[in-house]
Design an enzyme around this catalytic site. Structure first.
Site, mmCIF file in Angstrom:
data_model
loop_
_atom_site.group_PDB
_atom_site.id
_atom_site.type_symbol
_atom_site.label_atom_id
_atom_site.label_comp_id
_atom_site.label_asym_id
_atom_site.label_seq_id
_atom_site.Cartn_x
_atom_site.Cartn_y
_atom_site.Cartn_z
ATOM 1 N N GLU A 116 39.135 47.599 63.551
ATOM 2 C CA GLU A 116 40.548 47.843 63.232
ATOM 3 C C GLU A 116 40.901 49.326 63.224
ATOM 4 O O GLU A 116 41.564 49.835 62.311
ATOM 5 C CB GLU A 116 40.911 47.153 61.909
ATOM 6 N N GLU A 234 38.547 38.236 65.327
ATOM 7 C CA GLU A 234 38.587 37.897 63.895
ATOM 8 C C GLU A 234 39.963 37.331 63.587
ATOM 9 O O GLU A 234 40.974 37.928 63.962
ATOM 10 C CB GLU A 234 38.329 39.142 63.040
#
Length: 448
Positions: A116, A234
């Site tokens: 991220e 994810e």
């Protein structure tokens, strides 16, 4: 885990960019994470000792899982005035881990760079030009370390939230073959503390909102002429560990299966669910290890839905979500029908042109059958009807054709058996239910 064989397991997450590896190259002690509210993500740097890595790989081998490991992408970087992390990635420690792993003969399906850090990032961000250079460095590392190996691991990136401009530049700078898989994360329902999660899950317009992300990423890859494929790396739906009795209950299968269907429609090759165990969105109950409803939804998807995706449309209410694939390891097709309505039963007939239905009120005795695809006399199909125990959307027990899905005393997964139905009859999709229908005699040319 072996029930899904082969199952992809991704190891990574918020703290992966704070992990160092106890390979001895840094000359520092290998100490665990310590809570510290002033640090990014609330923890200090932590170390993965090699004996623990050995234990994990022994488990991976027993499970038969394909492993994707997320590497620390922040080593060596400095804070820049714009708030991003700058400077090239120091891959010394990561390279030591990769070399050790290869020398031990441990099979790793893929190495992923960072977590991220794309776009505006979560906790930290890296500019796309520098990040692309770092991905190329990782690809070079993997190519060199695994030179001559019959099974070279994939290189995956960026494992972050989709940002069209940032992702486009990454894909362009790493094409045609310096990046194998482009990964993005999905938490489109918002925070787990949101008390309106169920309303969002049952809202077809809200579910449709993710289509643009899948479509845009598919378009970018095609336009760039890249060989990389898209994965959801994810997805937990609701971030910060989800919400008990929502993301670990029957109702979440509406969201989860819709995501699997929608992502496949836009050529997503793998979908990694957060998580196997842990938080309120685990496929397994963290206390009892009993499978939650989404475990069985995922297992039925895995067993019934093949890799060839068919164009499926539904004519009628927007409360029915419809997906179709060539059947897995069988003839014909499998149709997935999700009924978001709590008071309407849909009688669905499948045709070569699309899916059509007439609807009737729940408990109404008068049922009208829509004209459908003509099946040969005596043809049968297998139906898997999923409903919640006691009719409660927030039940953690799923029923398959009216039978509770629970493991036996030895922890064995129950048999997932269909009911056989005359293929000439429509599929009855009850309120707040999910149906997989395997139609073996349905002729779809692409299915062979």
């Amino acid at each position: 885990m072996r029930a899904f064989s082969p199952l992809k397991l991704r190891l990574g997450g918020s703290l992966q960019d704070k992990v160092v590896y106890g390979t001895g190259d840094g000359g520092r002690p290998c100490t665990p994470f310590v809570k510290n509210a002033s640090e990014m993500h609330g923890f200090t740097q932590g170390c993965l000792p090699l004996h623990r890595w050995d234990e994990l790989n022994a488990f991976f081998q027993k499970s038969g899982a394909k492993i994707v490991f997320g590497l620390n992408a922040l080593n060596g970087r400095v804070h820049l005035p714009d708030g991003s992390m700058g400077g090239p990635w120091d891959h010394t420690n990561s390279a030591s881990l990769i070399r050790y792993t290869a020398s031990k003969g441990y099979k790793i399906h893929g190495w992923e760079l960072g977590n991220e850090l794309s776009g505006t990032g979560v906790g930290a961000k890296v500019g796309v030009e520098q990040y692309a250079a770092d991905v190329i460095a990782l690809k070079s590392l993997v190519d060199n370390i695994y030179r001559g190996s019959p099974s070279k691991p994939l290189v995956l990136a960026p494992g972050g939230f989709f940002d069209a401009g940032w992702f486009t530049e990454l894909i362009v700078k790493t094409k045609p073959n310096l990046l194998n898989v482009i990964t993005h994360h999905i938490y489109n329902l918002g925070p787990g503390v949101d008390t309106h999660l169920i309303d969002k899950i049952l809202n077809p317009s809200y579910l449709d909102g993710m289509a643009s992300t899948f479509s845009n990423l598919q378009g970018i890859l095609k336009s760039a002429g890249a060989s990389a494929v898209a994965w959801v790396g994810e997805a937990g739906g609701a971030y910060n560990s989800g919400r008990h009795l929502v993301t670990d209950s029957f109702v979440f299968s509406f969201w989860f299966l819709d995501q699997l269907g929608m992502s496949a429609k836009y050529d997503t090759k793998s979908y990694c669910r957060q998580s196997m165990i842990g938080g309120n969105y685990g496929l397994l109950n963290a206390a009892t290890f009993q499978p939650n409803p989404d475990y069985y939804s995922a297992l039925l998807w895995h067993r019934l839905m093949g890799t060839k995706v068919l164009a499926a449309t539904f004519s009628g209410t927007n409360m029915i979500r419809a997906y179709a694939h060539c059947a897995r390891d069988s003839t014909g097709i499998t149709v997935l029908l999700i009924n978001l309505s709590g008071n309407i039963t849909n009688q669905v007939s499948v045709t070569a042109e699309g899916t059509h239905a007439q609807t009737v009120k729940k408990h109404t005795r008068k049922v009208r059958h829509a004209p459908g695809f003509v099946q040969a006399a005596g043809s049968m199909r297998g139906e898997y009807h999923l409903t919640p125990k006691d009719g409660s959307l927030q039940s953690q027990v799923m029923l398959l054709n009216g039978r509770a899905l629970v493991t036996d005393a030895n922890g064995n997964i129950p048999r997932l058996e269909p009911v056989k139905v005359d293929a000439a009859q429509p599929i009855a999709v009850a309120p707040y239910s999910i149906v997989f229908a395997h139609i073996p005699n349905f002729s779809a040319p692409v299915c062979g």
